[in-house]
Design a protein around this motif. Structure first.
Motif, mmCIF file in Angstrom:
data_model
loop_
_atom_site.group_PDB
_atom_site.id
_atom_site.type_symbol
_atom_site.label_atom_id
_atom_site.label_comp_id
_atom_site.label_asym_id
_atom_site.label_seq_id
_atom_site.Cartn_x
_atom_site.Cartn_y
_atom_site.Cartn_z
ATOM 1 N N GLU A 173 13.329 46.862 4.214
ATOM 2 C CA GLU A 173 12.757 48.273 3.427
ATOM 3 C C GLU A 173 11.570 48.725 2.814
ATOM 4 O O GLU A 173 11.402 49.809 3.175
ATOM 5 N N MET A 174 11.915 48.402 1.828
ATOM 6 C CA MET A 174 11.064 49.091 1.041
ATOM 7 C C MET A 174 9.820 49.095 1.613
ATOM 8 O O MET A 174 8.539 49.874 0.721
ATOM 9 N N GLN A 175 9.199 47.834 2.127
ATOM 10 C CA GLN A 175 8.346 47.622 2.515
ATOM 11 C C GLN A 175 7.682 49.322 3.422
ATOM 12 O O GLN A 175 6.402 49.526 3.687
ATOM 13 N N LEU A 176 8.701 49.787 4.150
ATOM 14 C CA LEU A 176 8.516 50.415 5.185
ATOM 15 C C LEU A 176 8.023 51.815 4.109
ATOM 16 O O LEU A 176 7.023 53.143 4.697
ATOM 17 N N VAL A 177 9.246 52.334 2.474
ATOM 18 C CA VAL A 177 8.869 53.162 1.782
ATOM 19 C C VAL A 177 7.513 52.975 1.138
ATOM 20 O O VAL A 177 6.735 54.342 1.165
ATOM 21 N N PHE A 178 7.325 52.022 1.004
ATOM 22 C CA PHE A 178 5.471 51.729 0.352
ATOM 23 C C PHE A 178 4.465 52.773 1.265
ATOM 24 O O PHE A 178 3.453 52.941 1.181
ATOM 25 N N GLU A 179 4.290 51.707 2.531
ATOM 26 C CA GLU A 179 3.377 52.241 3.890
ATOM 27 C C GLU A 179 4.097 53.786 3.998
ATOM 28 O O GLU A 179 2.342 54.060 4.113
ATOM 29 N N LYS A 180 4.681 54.301 4.194
ATOM 30 C CA LYS A 180 4.902 55.675 3.857
ATOM 31 C C LYS A 180 3.840 56.607 3.108
ATOM 32 O O LYS A 180 3.405 57.612 2.838
ATOM 33 N N ALA A 181 4.443 56.330 1.659
ATOM 34 C CA ALA A 181 3.650 56.668 0.352
ATOM 35 C C ALA A 181 2.047 56.251 -0.326
ATOM 36 O O ALA A 181 2.436 56.731 -1.167
ATOM 37 N N GLY A 182 1.396 55.246 0.800
ATOM 38 C CA GLY A 182 0.471 54.839 0.963
ATOM 39 C C GLY A 182 0.087 53.704 -0.030
ATOM 40 O O GLY A 182 -1.368 53.998 -0.949
ATOM 41 N N LEU A 183 1.274 53.227 -1.155
ATOM 42 C CA LEU A 183 1.075 53.046 -2.072
ATOM 43 C C LEU A 183 0.859 50.322 -1.708
ATOM 44 O O LEU A 183 2.014 50.414 -1.389
ATOM 45 N N GLU A 184 0.265 50.644 -3.170
ATOM 46 C CA GLU A 184 0.236 48.987 -2.478
ATOM 47 C C GLU A 184 1.270 48.607 -4.061
ATOM 48 O O GLU A 184 0.529 48.778 -4.659
ATOM 49 N N ALA A 185 2.344 47.830 -3.925
ATOM 50 C CA ALA A 185 2.573 47.923 -5.620
ATOM 51 C C ALA A 185 3.313 46.713 -4.388
ATOM 52 O O ALA A 185 4.332 45.880 -2.870
#
Length: 224
Positions: A173-185
């Motif tokens: 589910e955290m992959q969705l957070v990264f996608e929404k925030a435009g983060l690569e981590a």
């Protein structure tokens, strides 16, 4: 914007925020976070509204039975993970802060004094801990953030979170957070502070020592 929920990977996420800044945290991440990360209450009213409207907002929930067990095994259980990890720095502060009030309520002041003086005698069971939270919800020791209900920590009915993540399925589910925030981590590794209390079978062994009515009263305020 992240709402920190103790016993739901908060140490790992604060560490990740520092890593995104290129900072390797080697000491207490919580102490550094208080000093160096920006908190919503520190901002002006107008800036708070701007953040709430425009930032990607997320929080992490956790099965309340497992979260409270994790808190007990980390902070309250004799020779728990907190005492092991902080053996050279205030290892017994949770005994004084929470263990002592529990012992005094159920076994009296003399027993509490004896247990605090003689470390080998200290013993607060999981049943003692949970009963205390149920019987004395208004005491300071019962209101600690490590077992405070998530609703009182993150106000999900008031804050329009973009993503509410389950601890148990965080990796996906955290992959969705990264996608929404435009983060690569990369997802943070499970913190060394985490106790191995996510096993349902293990939780059953602890909770079966409690009367059914105590279990019900325990979980009600912890549910989101």
């Amino acid at each position: 914007m992240y709402c920190s929920v103790p016993k739901a990977a908060c140490s790992s996420w604060k560490t990740l925020f520092f890593e995104l800044r290129g900072i390797n945290v080697t000491n207490s991440v919580h102490s550094r976070a208080k000093k160096e990360l920006t908190f919503l209450h520190q901002l002006s009213i107008n800036r708070r509204w701007e953040v709430l409207r425009s930032f990607t907002k997320f929080m992490i929930t956790r099965n309340p039975f497992l979260r409270i067990l994790s808190a007990y095994r980390n902070k309250i259980q004799p020779n728990g993970t907190y005492e092991q990890l902080n053996a050279n720095w205030k290892p017994y502060q949770w005994r004084e802060r929470v263990g002592r009030p529990i012992i005094e309520k159920y076994y009296g002041n003399d027993v509490a004094m004896d247990m605090m003086t003689n470390k080998d005698k200290y013993n607060v069971t999981f049943s003692d801990f949970v009963r205390f939270l149920v019987d004395f919800p208004d005491l300071r020791a019962s209101k600690d953030v490590h077992w405070m209900d998530i609703n009182s920590l993150c106000y999900p009915c008031d804050v329009n979170y973009d993503v509410i993540v389950k601890f148990e399925s965080m990796a996906t589910e955290m992959q969705l957070v990264f996608e929404k925030a435009g983060l690569e981590a990369n997802l943070p590794e499970v913190s060394k502070h985490t106790t191995n209390s996510s096993s349902i079978a293990q939780a059953v062994e602890y909770y079966k020592t409690l009367p059914h009515d105590v279990v019900t009263k325990t979980v009600q305020p912890l549910l989101l």
